[in-house]
Motif scaffolding. Structure first.
Motif, short mmCIF file in Angstrom:
data_model
loop_
_atom_site.label_atom_id
_atom_site.label_comp_id
_atom_site.label_asym_id
_atom_site.label_seq_id
_atom_site.Cartn_x
_atom_site.Cartn_y
_atom_site.Cartn_z
N GLU A 355 42.34 20.35 48.14
CA GLU A 355 43.42 20.19 49.24
C GLU A 355 43.48 19.22 50.59
OE1 GLU A 355 41.14 23.74 51.02
OE2 GLU A 355 40.91 22.51 52.63
N ARG A 356 41.82 18.27 49.83
CA ARG A 356 42.14 17.03 50.91
C ARG A 356 42.98 15.58 50.08
NH1 ARG A 356 38.33 19.62 51.84
NH2 ARG A 356 36.91 19.68 53.70
N LYS A 357 43.38 15.90 49.33
CA LYS A 357 44.14 14.45 48.08
C LYS A 357 42.80 13.93 47.46
CE LYS A 357 48.88 15.23 49.78
NZ LYS A 357 48.66 17.37 50.06
N LEU A 358 41.84 14.64 47.08
CA LEU A 358 40.88 13.41 46.39
C LEU A 358 41.47 12.70 44.94
CD1 LEU A 358 37.91 14.22 49.18
CD2 LEU A 358 39.42 12.46 49.47
N TYR A 359 41.72 11.76 44.76
CA TYR A 359 41.22 11.32 43.47
C TYR A 359 40.73 10.33 43.12
CZ TYR A 359 46.08 14.17 43.38
OH TYR A 359 47.06 15.53 43.34
N PRO A 360 40.59 10.00 41.82
CA PRO A 360 39.95 9.18 41.37
C PRO A 360 40.33 7.31 41.92
CG PRO A 360 40.36 10.36 39.47
CD PRO A 360 40.81 10.66 40.23
N ASN A 361 39.70 6.37 42.45
CA ASN A 361 40.47 5.29 42.69
C ASN A 361 40.28 4.30 41.56
OD1 ASN A 361 37.70 3.84 44.13
ND2 ASN A 361 37.67 5.86 45.58
N VAL A 362 40.53 3.31 42.11
CA VAL A 362 40.18 1.59 41.48
C VAL A 362 38.81 1.73 40.67
CG1 VAL A 362 39.72 0.33 42.96
CG2 VAL A 362 40.55 -0.85 41.12
N ASP A 363 37.88 2.67 41.92
CA ASP A 363 36.44 2.31 41.48
C ASP A 363 35.79 3.01 40.41
OD1 ASP A 363 36.07 1.00 44.58
OD2 ASP A 363 35.27 -0.23 43.49
N PHE A 364 36.47 3.68 40.10
CA PHE A 364 35.90 5.22 39.33
C PHE A 364 35.36 5.04 38.10
CE2 PHE A 364 34.51 9.46 38.89
CZ PHE A 364 34.63 9.48 38.20
N TYR A 365 36.71 3.93 37.18
CA TYR A 365 36.04 3.76 36.03
C TYR A 365 35.69 2.04 35.93
CZ TYR A 365 37.91 8.03 34.36
OH TYR A 365 37.99 9.77 34.06
N SER A 366 35.58 0.99 36.96
CA SER A 366 35.50 -0.29 36.39
C SER A 366 34.49 0.45 35.94
CB SER A 366 36.30 -0.59 37.93
OG SER A 366 35.33 -0.42 38.78
N GLY A 367 33.35 0.49 36.61
CA GLY A 367 31.87 0.35 36.80
C GLY A 367 31.41 0.41 35.27
N ILE A 368 32.15 2.12 34.47
CA ILE A 368 32.34 1.81 33.34
C ILE A 368 32.86 0.80 32.23
CG2 ILE A 368 32.78 3.75 31.54
CD1 ILE A 368 32.89 5.43 33.79
N ILE A 369 33.18 -0.09 32.49
CA ILE A 369 33.70 -1.38 31.12
C ILE A 369 32.46 -1.99 31.50
CG2 ILE A 369 35.97 -2.40 31.25
CD1 ILE A 369 37.78 -0.66 32.26
N LEU A 370 32.87 -2.95 32.75
CA LEU A 370 31.93 -3.67 33.16
C LEU A 370 30.40 -3.51 32.54
CD1 LEU A 370 33.03 -4.30 36.85
CD2 LEU A 370 33.22 -5.23 34.72
#
Ligand code: SDX
Length: 424
Positions: A355-370
């Motif tokens: 409803e609020r159009k909340l999707y993963p942003n740039v920060d969601f996966y970057s930390g897992i890689i780092l």
């Protein structure tokens, strides 16, 4: 610009305001004349406010589109490298082969820090947050190049751009080394930009460092994906600081400070802390409910965006890069990745987020890689700041090389009316 007008009725007044159109995207209504009519616009958080005109980056939030000087971010991540993207953001066009080589060589010649800069690190506690160190050291650069900071001189602006692009990886890596108590590693000119960063982060003087090409490529992609993002909070901070005529190093330091917040660049660190707190896929539903509870300050870090009401195109590339890196490192069953993937799936199916159009942003996966590369969470926003320096500088440069005024917003005053000081 067009001669179309918007008509605003205020009381018995009818006010005509010019409407301008850009290349693409929403039209804007020029409200500068309103102050003469005795009214202000009101837009805390600047949800509906265009603070400037820019040709650098375009975001279509409804369709998840991000263009840098017209080039889609997924194509740049696939075919370009970070230094070429730096050239593009700064100059407006992709470089020729010769220009690209010259630019790469120029950057290599500016990667060292003045040796006196080492003293700034020593003033910090070893357990200081690296963002505090980076903010202090970058601001201090203005003390070392004070004779080349005439913001009206294009040549001096160019050399400043080269110095910042080149020195940020050295400063970032030294923040990390300082926290470990390990010796600073000097940049090596035989390595690429991202290989050199990894070398300064993980190399030691006792043996030669051999960068892993898959990890170096992933780092370069992370730099590209974080390079610029229109008028976000930290870039707007840099523009506002720059509008006073402050020197570029001070303006970039102000951007670093603004990026640090967990609602902005600090979110990548907060995502990892959140995944660690969730700890197990069995706890995901509990945290989803916390995120939906208005009385609970907890938010799903790495989710939602002021502009994207669709997938952040950077998050899609980042998710693919996470898979590549973890596979390369034999960590494809990393528990945090599993929690993140399950969390994303559940959230994307939950009515509250839909409803609020909340999707993963740039920060969601970057930390897992780092984290998989071996970078501590406290360094995540430092890496974001390093990559975003070109975006901050490009916007600063676009502003100061044109006509601009000091930024000075007004307010809706709700304090006391005039009252006299009580006579004693
Ligand atoms: C970056 O601007 C940029 O371009 C930034 C950036 C860049 O490259 O420069 O893209 C980088 O900063 C990415 C965003 C990183 N931040 C986070 O991941 C932190 C978690 N996200 C939220 O804090 C939030 O989504 C923001 C800050 C990103 C956006 O905030 P907005 O636009 O002010 O949205 P909002 O707070 O008004 O939220 C709208 C609704 C609210 O619910 P209602 O009051 O309508 O009932 O959505 C809810 C919010 O409570 N909501 C969330 C949520 N994000 C918004 N609910 C739970 N979890 C979330 N993450």
């Amino acid at each position: 610009m067009t001669d179309r007008k918007a008509t605003l009725s205020v009381g018995d007044k009818s006010i005509e305001l010019p409407i301008y159109s850009g290349t693409v995207g929403p039209d804007v209504i020029d409200v500068r004349g309103l102050v003469q009519e005795g009214v202000f616009t009101y837009d805390p958080g600047f949800v509906s406010t265009a603070a400037c005109e820019s040709a650098i980056t375009y975001i279509d939030g409804a369709n998840g589109v991000l263009l840098h000087r017209g080039y889609p971010i997924d194509q740049l991540a696939e075919h370009s490298d970070y230094l070429e993207v730096c050239y593009l953001l700064l100059n407006g066009e992709l470089p020729s082969e010769e220009e690209n080589k010259r630019f790469h060589d120029t950057i290599k010649n500016h990667t060292m820090l003045h040796d006196q800069m080492r003293n700034f690190f020593n003033g910090f506690r070893r357990d200081a947050h690296p963002m505090a160190i980076m903010c202090g050291v970058v601001g201090a650069l203005s003390a070392f190049y004070h004779d080349q900071m005439d913001v009206t001189d294009e040549t001096q602006r160019q050399i400043t751009a080269h110095r910042l692009i080149a020195k940020m990886p050295t400063i970032a890596a030294w923040c990390y080394k300082y926290s470990l108590g390990q010796p600073f590693m000097y940049p090596r000119n035989d390595l690429s930009y991202s290989e050199n960063f990894l070398q300064m982060m993980f190399g030691v003087p006792c043996e030669e460092y051999k960068p892993n090409p898959v990890l170096a490529k992933a780092m370069d992609k992370i730099f590209i994906l974080h390079a610029d993002h229109e008028q976000n909070a930290s870039t707007s901070t840099v523009r506002l600081a720059g509008s006073t005529g402050a020197n570029p190093y001070a303006c970039i330091a102000s951007g670093i400070a603004a990026l640090w917040g967990p609602a902005h660049g600090g979110a990548n660190e907060a995502v990892l802390d959140m995944l660690a707190e969730i700890g197990d896929e069995a706890n995901i539903e509990k945290f989803i409910e916390k995120a939906k509870d208005k009385d609970d300050p907890f938010r799903l870090m790495g989710f939602g965006h002021r502009v994207y009401k669709n997938f952040d195109p950077r998050a899609k590339v980042m998710a693919q890069t996470a898979h590549e890196v973890l596979t390369e490192l034999g960590l494809e069953n990393d528990p945090l990745l599993k929690i993140a993937q399950r969390l994303e799936k559940i959230a994307l199916e939950d009515e509250y987020f839909v409803e609020r159009k909340l999707y993963p942003n740039v920060d969601f996966y970057s930390g897992i890689i780092l984290k998989a590369i071996g970078i501590p969470t406290s360094m995540f926003t430092v890496i974001f700041a390093m990559a975003r320096t070109i975006g901050w500088f490009s916007h600063w440069n676009e502003m100061v090389s044109g006509n601009y005024r000091i930024g000075r917003p007004r307010q809706l005053y709700t304090g006391s009316e005039k009252r006299d000081y009580p006579k004693k």
